[in-house]
Design a protein around this motif. Structure first.
Motif, PDB file in Angstrom:
ATOM      1  N   LEU A  98       7.118  -9.957   2.838  1.00  0.00           N
ATOM      2  CA  LEU A  98       5.724  -9.983   3.271  1.00  0.00           C
ATOM      3  C   LEU A  98       4.749 -10.381   2.157  1.00  0.00           C
ATOM      4  N   HIS A  99       4.908  -9.772   0.981  1.00  0.00           N
ATOM      5  CA  HIS A  99       3.982 -10.026  -0.123  1.00  0.00           C
ATOM      6  C   HIS A  99       4.708  -9.845  -1.451  1.00  0.00           C
ATOM      7  N   THR A 105      -1.410  -5.382 -11.977  1.00  0.00           N
ATOM      8  CA  THR A 105      -2.615  -5.042 -11.211  1.00  0.00           C
ATOM      9  C   THR A 105      -2.314  -4.336  -9.891  1.00  0.00           C
ATOM     10  N   GLY A 106      -1.108  -4.500  -9.363  1.00  0.00           N
ATOM     11  CA  GLY A 106      -0.757  -3.914  -8.067  1.00  0.00           C
ATOM     12  C   GLY A 106      -1.292  -4.702  -6.890  1.00  0.00           C
ATOM     13  N   LYS A 107      -1.850  -5.875  -7.141  1.00  0.00           N
ATOM     14  CA  LYS A 107      -2.397  -6.694  -6.058  1.00  0.00           C
ATOM     15  C   LYS A 107      -1.284  -7.402  -5.299  1.00  0.00           C
ATOM     16  N   ILE A 123       6.702  -6.549  -1.208  1.00  0.00           N
ATOM     17  CA  ILE A 123       6.625  -5.768   0.030  1.00  0.00           C
ATOM     18  C   ILE A 123       7.566  -6.451   1.016  1.00  0.00           C
ATOM     19  N   VAL A 124       8.505  -5.679   1.582  1.00  0.00           N
ATOM     20  CA  VAL A 124       9.515  -6.237   2.474  1.00  0.00           C
ATOM     21  C   VAL A 124       9.604  -5.402   3.744  1.00  0.00           C
ATOM     22  N   ARG A 174      -5.338  -1.639   5.002  1.00  0.00           N
ATOM     23  CA  ARG A 174      -5.389  -0.249   4.547  1.00  0.00           C
ATOM     24  C   ARG A 174      -5.759  -0.164   3.076  1.00  0.00           C
ATOM     25  N   ARG A 175      -5.227  -1.083   2.268  1.00  0.00           N
ATOM     26  CA  ARG A 175      -5.560  -1.092   0.840  1.00  0.00           C
ATOM     27  C   ARG A 175      -7.052  -1.351   0.650  1.00  0.00           C
ATOM     28  N   ASP A 176      -7.617  -2.297   1.398  1.00  0.00           N
ATOM     29  CA  ASP A 176      -9.038  -2.609   1.294  1.00  0.00           C
ATOM     30  C   ASP A 176      -9.898  -1.422   1.743  1.00  0.00           C
TER      31      ASP A 176
END
Length: 195
Positions: A98-99, A105-107, A123-124, A174-176
């Motif tokens: 996914l990402h 930074t964890g971004k 992210i999977v 959710r992070r935002d």
């Protein structure tokens, strides 16, 4: 869990001493009576009947790719490994990348990667063949950690981000929301000036 067998705890021991209750993180030995002849110990999670642990065949997770075998230098969709989570060991498959996650930074990346290499974080979405009891890392960190192994070698460590299919794909949202809530919290003055 995950097969919804009913059980009764007959005895609890903490470090071989009888106890009436145990707290999270304590090493306990329990004598358990199963209501089913089919239920067997191993691979099950004991939980409250009114608030059961989530069970799933697919979940989203963040993994840190530690190592890969020489004949598979990258991980891509379809990669198969053994999932070790709680007291369960089961085959699994990477269903989606996914990402990418920037370690400093964890971004998250906006576009999904085509593959990930050793030393990367991503992210999977992982799927397994049978239901397993899992919790989100943010809810219960001890029950939301896992490892992936391939040919007897630990290739990745990870944390479960989401087990509820209805909330899949909403990690960035959710992070935002968390970031905005933190900003609002910082903007509120701790003391009001006197006039």
């Amino acid at each position: 869990m995950p097969d919804n067998y009913k059980a009764e705890v007959l005895e609890i021991k903490i470090d071989k001493s009888p106890a009436q209750m145990a707290k999270c993180g304590e090493h306990v030995t329990m004598l358990v009576k199963y209501d089913s002849d089919v239920a067997r110990p191993g691979g099950y999670m004991l939980c409250n009947e009114e608030d059961p642990c989530p069970k799933t065949k697919i979940f989203e997770a963040q993994i840190n790719l530690q190592d890969l075998n020489p004949h598979t230098p990258v991980m891509a969709v379809g990669y198969q490994a053994m999932l070790h989570v709680n007291n369960v060991t089961t085959p699994c498959e990477i269903e989606a990348l996914l990402h990418m996650v920037q370690k400093k930074t964890g971004k998250y990346s906006r576009k999904p990667p085509t593959y990930i290499k050793k030393g990367s974080a991503a992210i999977v979405r992982i799927k397994v063949g049978t239901y397993i009891a899992l919790e989100n890392f943010d809810d219960y960190s001890d029950l939301g950690r896992f490892t992936l192994r391939d040919e007897g070698k630990t290739i990745a460590i990870g944390k479960v981000l989401e087990v509820n299919k209805d909330r899949f794909g909403k990690l960035l949202q959710r992070r935002d929301e968390k970031a905005k809530a933190a900003e609002k919290k910082e903007k509120v003055p701790t003391a009001w000036p006197l006039v």
